[in-house]
Motif scaffolding. Structure first.
Motif, PDB file in Angstrom:
ATOM      1  N   UNK A  47      36.260  40.041  38.481  1.00  0.00           N
ATOM      2  CA  UNK A  47      35.844  40.556  37.185  1.00  0.00           C
ATOM      3  C   UNK A  47      34.793  41.630  37.401  1.00  0.00           C
ATOM      4  N   UNK A  48      35.021  42.784  36.812  1.00  0.00           N
ATOM      5  CA  UNK A  48      34.113  43.915  36.949  1.00  0.00           C
ATOM      6  C   UNK A  48      33.166  43.961  35.758  1.00  0.00           C
ATOM      7  N   UNK A  49      31.875  43.955  36.021  1.00  0.00           N
ATOM      8  CA  UNK A  49      30.895  44.004  34.948  1.00  0.00           C
ATOM      9  C   UNK A  49      30.946  42.815  34.026  1.00  0.00           C
ATOM     10  N   UNK A  50      30.754  41.599  34.538  1.00  0.00           N
ATOM     11  CA  UNK A  50      30.859  40.400  33.702  1.00  0.00           C
ATOM     12  C   UNK A  50      29.765  40.269  32.648  1.00  0.00           C
ATOM     13  N   UNK A 111      39.914  42.141  36.249  1.00  0.00           N
ATOM     14  CA  UNK A 111      39.676  42.146  34.800  1.00  0.00           C
ATOM     15  C   UNK A 111      38.309  42.749  34.524  1.00  0.00           C
ATOM     16  N   UNK A 112      38.106  43.145  33.260  1.00  0.00           N
ATOM     17  CA  UNK A 112      36.784  43.633  32.907  1.00  0.00           C
ATOM     18  C   UNK A 112      36.745  44.338  31.565  1.00  0.00           C
ATOM     19  N   UNK A 113      35.588  44.236  30.935  1.00  0.00           N
ATOM     20  CA  UNK A 113      35.267  45.010  29.742  1.00  0.00           C
ATOM     21  C   UNK A 113      34.515  46.228  30.257  1.00  0.00           C
ATOM     22  N   UNK A 114      35.212  47.359  30.409  1.00  0.00           N
ATOM     23  CA  UNK A 114      34.661  48.487  31.148  1.00  0.00           C
ATOM     24  C   UNK A 114      33.793  49.400  30.296  1.00  0.00           C
ATOM     25  N   UNK A 115      32.625  49.779  30.814  1.00  0.00           N
ATOM     26  CA  UNK A 115      31.830  50.811  30.134  1.00  0.00           C
ATOM     27  C   UNK A 115      32.639  52.095  30.052  1.00  0.00           C
ATOM     28  N   UNK A 116      32.575  52.761  28.939  1.00  0.00           N
ATOM     29  CA  UNK A 116      33.430  53.926  28.733  1.00  0.00           C
ATOM     30  C   UNK A 116      33.202  55.008  29.786  1.00  0.00           C
ATOM     31  N   UNK A 117      31.945  55.181  30.216  1.00  0.00           N
ATOM     32  CA  UNK A 117      31.657  56.265  31.153  1.00  0.00           C
ATOM     33  C   UNK A 117      32.149  55.974  32.570  1.00  0.00           C
ATOM     34  N   UNK A 118      32.564  54.738  32.837  1.00  0.00           N
ATOM     35  CA  UNK A 118      33.076  54.385  34.166  1.00  0.00           C
ATOM     36  C   UNK A 118      34.586  54.191  34.191  1.00  0.00           C
ATOM     37  N   UNK A 119      35.230  54.378  33.053  1.00  0.00           N
ATOM     38  CA  UNK A 119      36.656  54.081  32.948  1.00  0.00           C
ATOM     39  C   UNK A 119      37.485  54.817  33.989  1.00  0.00           C
ATOM     40  N   UNK A 120      37.344  56.137  34.082  1.00  0.00           N
ATOM     41  CA  UNK A 120      38.168  56.912  35.022  1.00  0.00           C
ATOM     42  C   UNK A 120      37.894  56.503  36.460  1.00  0.00           C
ATOM     43  N   UNK A 121      36.619  56.324  36.802  1.00  0.00           N
ATOM     44  CA  UNK A 121      36.258  55.947  38.173  1.00  0.00           C
ATOM     45  C   UNK A 121      36.904  54.631  38.566  1.00  0.00           C
ATOM     46  N   UNK A 122      36.861  53.653  37.674  1.00  0.00           N
ATOM     47  CA  UNK A 122      37.411  52.336  37.993  1.00  0.00           C
ATOM     48  C   UNK A 122      38.935  52.372  38.029  1.00  0.00           C
TER      49      UNK A 122
END
Length: 276
Positions: A47-50, A111-122
């Motif tokens: 999980x990314x950014x729990x 899985x993860x609720x991704x911060x918008x500014x990291x979406x492309x990177x992830x």
């Protein structure tokens, strides 16, 4: 389960706007996200950014082995104090983490609720580590999910759609109203599921060159495909690019957003062997 507001207050914290922290605490939505991964007992999931651990609890409830990767030290402290059974907390950057290394297995789900500014990177990390990722379920800005699940020919179809589409099936599962988050973001979100294809939609000579090709095509969307591609000299000379388009049977006056992943792949193959 306590709300995000309750947990933040208990630990004397506030959501950090600069980190893009918008916590989702709706049990029904969280359960649906966990279900979308189709986890089995003992299966590894990263999980990314729990954050505060709301989705983490639902992932752990499936019996999966959860590795929660969190960069914010305050959130790491919260997760350690909350001590969710079956969860290993790792301090790390979700945008650069090696999934297989942190999970200790060759294949896993993410899985993860991704911060918008990291979406492309992830998403590019998922692409680059595709041999290890069998499935990913992410909560993203709705506009991004609309683009990633779009078909060729429309304005929403873009760079990441074409690149990911070669290797993953993209599904727009459902939308989430901004009011379901604490604090609420300015836009609605949606849940995206990426499932790795058994084999790429089409073969390519070199995956890195395929990515460069698609990036070049979308770099100047108003230009014709030929004019966009010839601007990237790493793809070859103007004559080589023109010949590749002819060999692949692609009209050079088309725009990048009209090409399917299979058509981009045909151009990449027509460019021939990669120079060493």
């Amino acid at each position: 389960m306590d709300t995000p507001r309750d947990i933040l207050q208990r630990h004397g914290l506030r959501a950090k706007h600069s980190w893009g922290q918008n916590f989702l605490g709706d049990p029904q939505i969280l359960e649906a996200i966990a279900d979308a991964l189709e986890l089995r007992e003992g299966e590894p999931v990263v999980e990314l950014g729990p954050g505060l651990g709301h989705l983490t609890r639902f992932l752990a409830a499936t019996g999966a082995r959860v590795t929660a990767v969190e960069k914010d030290r305050d959130m790491v402290a919260v997760l350690e104090k909350e001590a969710i059974p079956g969860v290993r907390v790792v301090s790390g950057n979700a945008a650069t983490v090696d999934f297989a290394e942190v999970a200790g297995v060759p294949e896993l789900k993410v899985a993860g609720n991704l911060p918008y500014h990291l979406t492309s990177s992830i998403l590019f990390q998922v692409l680059e580590q595709r041999e290890h990722v069998t499935r990913a379920v992410f909560t993203l800005q709705k506009e991004v999910v609309d683009r990633l699940s779009a078909e060729p020919g429309g304005r929403e179809y873009g760079l990441l759609t074409a690149i990911l589409g070669l290797y993953f099936e993209s599904e727009h599962l459902f939308d989430i109203d901004a009011r379901r988050f604490h604090p609420p973001p300015k836009v609605d979100s949606a849940v995206l599921r990426l499932t790795r294809r058994p084999a790429p939609l089409a073969q390519v000579v070199d995956g890195a060159r395929y990515i460069r090709l698609v990036k070049a095509g979308f770099a100047q969307r108003r230009k014709t495909l030929f004019n966009s591609l010839k601007s990237d000299k790493s793809l070859g000379t103007t004559e080589q690019v023109q010949k590749a388009l002819e060999t692949a049977g692609i009209d050079p006056t088309r725009r990048a957003e009209t090409l399917s992943p299979e058509e981009f792949a045909a151009i990449e193959r027509a460019l021939g062997p990669v120079a060493k």
